[in-house]
Design an enzyme around this catalytic site. Structure first.
Site, PDB file in Angstrom:
ATOM      1  N   TRP A  74      41.341  -6.718  -6.389  1.00 39.70           N
ATOM      2  CA  TRP A  74      42.425  -7.272  -7.211  1.00 39.70           C
ATOM      3  C   TRP A  74      41.733  -8.299  -8.096  1.00 39.70           C
ATOM      4  O   TRP A  74      41.270  -9.337  -7.625  1.00 39.70           O
ATOM      5  CB  TRP A  74      43.475  -7.928  -6.325  1.00 39.70           C
ATOM      6  N   GLY A 101      38.022 -13.543  -2.647  1.00 42.10           N
ATOM      7  CA  GLY A 101      38.253 -14.972  -2.830  1.00 42.10           C
ATOM      8  C   GLY A 101      37.794 -15.419  -4.205  1.00 42.10           C
ATOM      9  O   GLY A 101      37.568 -14.586  -5.101  1.00 42.10           O
ATOM     10  N   LYS A 487      63.104  -7.944  -5.351  1.00 45.37           N
ATOM     11  CA  LYS A 487      62.778  -6.566  -4.964  1.00 45.37           C
ATOM     12  C   LYS A 487      62.844  -5.650  -6.180  1.00 45.37           C
ATOM     13  O   LYS A 487      61.960  -4.849  -6.428  1.00 45.37           O
ATOM     14  CB  LYS A 487      63.750  -6.035  -3.899  1.00 45.37           C
ATOM     15  N   LYS A 601      49.339  -7.158  -1.826  1.00 41.30           N
ATOM     16  CA  LYS A 601      50.190  -7.516  -0.687  1.00 41.30           C
ATOM     17  C   LYS A 601      49.921  -8.929  -0.193  1.00 41.30           C
ATOM     18  O   LYS A 601      50.834  -9.666   0.133  1.00 41.30           O
ATOM     19  CB  LYS A 601      49.931  -6.509   0.436  1.00 41.30           C
TER      20      LYS A 601
END
Ligand code: M6R
Length: 606
Positions: A74, A101, A487, A601
């Protein structure tokens, strides 16, 4: 954010890495790569932009090794590209490094030690790989010492989980972490390391924790741990008895649908774990006595967990009479309000790894205040670092959109509030028949998920076209409106807002136009009429109104009618149609429901 796997001591290392990465794809999915070494002089580096499937398709039969590292990314530093994908490597191609990180002082390290080096990527990780190489090649240090030296040079604000391989010692994984998750898996003749136990469950159920600021040397038959001062650390192993299939989709097209469907079972599991046969909470007395001393409860969370906290605060206030405040973790971390005399902190976090929430925990610990983490992940960072932990027992939640963790957080807060209220001799808590009520919730949830086709057709009729949508409600229904809107927007990309019904006419009503969907949540006696009036106001301005209403408040044309349950527990039911509306809207648009764009996530960077 970002998933890491490493393995040493098996000829199957490529498949172990790929399977592990597939399990970790929820942590980031803009590019992926592996490095493997067969210890006979052959090694391979393969990286691809996009999903793990792209990486998998790029692998040929000759690519094999007995040890290797893998990464799913990511992006933080540098766009998603093959050059910026991990493993990153030193210019002489001796050191290969995967990292999760952010190295906050990478620019300074670059200027101070590597001013003569040409960097090929924009990543902070490449700087670390090059720096290790510099200390080994130019300063003649051995790899472990060079690794430790570099770890000392990285400043404390940085976060990392590192797995390093050196072509000269190809059976060894050099491992360290600070703030980012990583744990060792113990195999039979091989060992592993990964960001999450689920990535290793096919190979082992035995794990070893890594603490921040330790150097771990993983070889096929041995794992040694030292602290940064060089002291050898003893560490017990622990078992995770979860079946690898618990993290499988089974026959479901997407994890999110599976996880929505699992919610009735999660409610029953929580009853089993935390209430005895007579419905009395079984939460440890030490925790309750510590909480009882508090003059104020502070609930901290991000995103969906924050929304669950908004519901929880109402439960704590009603059942314990202890004032309770809820904060977004990234706000509290940098603007601590004036505190009460005896605060007690409750951290809500599905993953137990959210960097914003951890920042708060670190700060409040320094101030000597007690804390509880409510999490789904045993041994996660926030679980280890808080004074107490309660587990959500929801099973692995893989879809980026949190569903069953939210309802588990709400239900577990209800149980805790009842337990604490009873400890504080509050009659409302003693009289609250939570076991029976959660039974009603489980049955009601089952009926809602069984009736999902209706929500599929509502989603396609009302939510597939519009740019904007609103969820509105008052009080506890407003809290659910916020979660419902999150959502919808995160997986369907409809610009959705959750609004306090009464607030709409103070400005936002200007956005209502012909066919703007407005979904009213109506579960509370005191406010039902008011929210219905607010819905009338938007109907008059052209909105397409839908309603999610409790049975005893329902009117003939309500869209979804919920079974009646205690007013404090209505969020457990009213959120389910909203989860399904989001799911079907995303599905109808042909989007990747489980992996929405730009998200991951587990948000382990601030
Ligand atoms: O793991 P956490 O509960 O601490 O995560 C916090 C948020 O990142 C998370 O709830 C996020 O908002 C959800 N993916 C939304 O569905």
């Amino acid at each position: 954010m970002c998933g890491i796997v490493g393995v040493t001591g098996t000829k199957q290392s490529v498949s172990v890495l790929i399977e592990g990465l597939e399990r970790l794809e929820y942590r980031g999915y803009d590019s992926a790569g592996i490095y493997v070494n067969d210890q006979t002089g052959n090694d391979y580096l393969v990286k691809r932009v996009g999903r793990i499937s792209n990486l998998k398709n790029a692998l040929t039969d000759d690519i094999a090794g007995t040890a290797g590292i893998g990464h799913t990314r990511w992006a933080t530093h540098g766009v998603p590209s093959e050059v910026n994908a991990h493993p990153q490597f030193s210019a002489d191609e001796r050191f290969y490094l995967v990292h999760n990180g952010v190295i906050e002082n990478f620019e300074q390290l670059k200027q101070e030690y590597l001013a003569d080096v040409n960097f090929v990527s924009q990543t902070d990780t490449e700087v670390i790989a090059q720096l290790i190489d510099r200390f080994v090649v130019d300063y003649k240090m051995d790899t472990q010492s060079a690794f430790l030296k570099v770890l000392h040079l990285i400043n404390d604000d940085s976060s990392y989980a590192f797995v390093l391989m050196d072509r000269e010692t190809p059976d060894t994984l050099y491992v360290a972490k600070n703030k980012s998750p990583l744990l060792v898996g113990i195999g039979d003749g091989f060992n592993l390391v990964a960001s999450d136990a689920v990535a290793m469950l096919k190979q082992t159920h035995t794990f070893m924790e890594i603490q921040d600021k330790e150097v771990v040397i993983v070889k096929p038959d041995k794992v040694t741990i030292h602290d940064f001062e060089g002291n050898e650390m003893k560490r017990d192993t622990f078992r995770v008895d979860m079946d690898a299939s618990a993290a499988d989709k089974g026959t479901y097209p997407f994890y999110m649908l599976k996880e929505v469907d699992e919610q009735p079972a999660v409610m029953r599991k929580l009853v089993q774990e935390y209430l005895d046969e007579d419905g009395r909470p079984t939460i440890e007395a030490g925790l309750l006595n510590e909480m009882k001393k508090a003059d104020r409860l502070y609930i901290i969370g991000a995103g969906t967990s924050y929304h669950a906290g908004l519901v929880g605060a109402r439960m704590f206030e009603r059942l314990t009479k202890i004032p309770t405040q809820v904060f977004i973790s990234s706000e509290f971390a940098y603007e601590q309000p004036i505190m009460s005399e005896k605060p007690f902190f409750i951290f809500l976090t599905q993953s137990g790894e959210t960097a914003d929430s951890r920042e708060v925990l670190v700060n409040i610990k320094k101030q000597g205040w007690p804390s509880l983490t409510i999490t789904n992940v045993p041994k996660s960072t926030l679980s280890r670092e808080a004074s107490y932990t309660l587990l959500l027992h929801a099973g692995p939640e893989i879809a980026v959109a949190s569903t069953k963790a939210y309802t588990a957080q709400v239900a577990l807060q209800a149980i805790l509030a009842k337990a604490l209220g009873m400890t504080c001799d509050q009659q409302a808590a003693t009289e609250f028949d939570l076991k029976q009520q959660l039974g009603i919730v489980a049955v009601g949830m089952q009926a809602l998920v069984d009736g999902k086709e209706k929500l599929e057709s509502i989603a396609s009729r009302y939510l597939s076209e519009p740019r904007n949508a609103f969820y509105i409600g008052r009080g506890i229904d407003w809290s659910v409106a916020l979660e419902s809107a999150l959502k919808l927007k995160e997986i369907s990309y409809v610009q959705a807002e959750g609004f306090a019904s009464g607030e709409l006419k103070h400005g936002t009503i200007a956005l209502i136009e012909e066919h703007t969907p407005v979904i009213g949540i109506i579960t509370q006696d005191r406010t039902a009429g008011l929210t219905r009036s607010n819905l009338q106001e938007v109907v008059s301005r052209g909105a397409s109104v839908l309603t999610i209403a409790a049975k005893h408040l329902a009117q003939p044309d309500d869209t979804i009618v919920l079974p009646d349950v205690d007013p404090l527990l209505t969020p457990l039911l009213s959120v389910v149609p909203a989860q399904l509306l989001a799911y079907y809207t995303s599905l109808g648009k042909g989007l990747d429901v489980d992996k929405p764009r730009n998200l991951a996530k587990s948000v382990t960077v601030q």
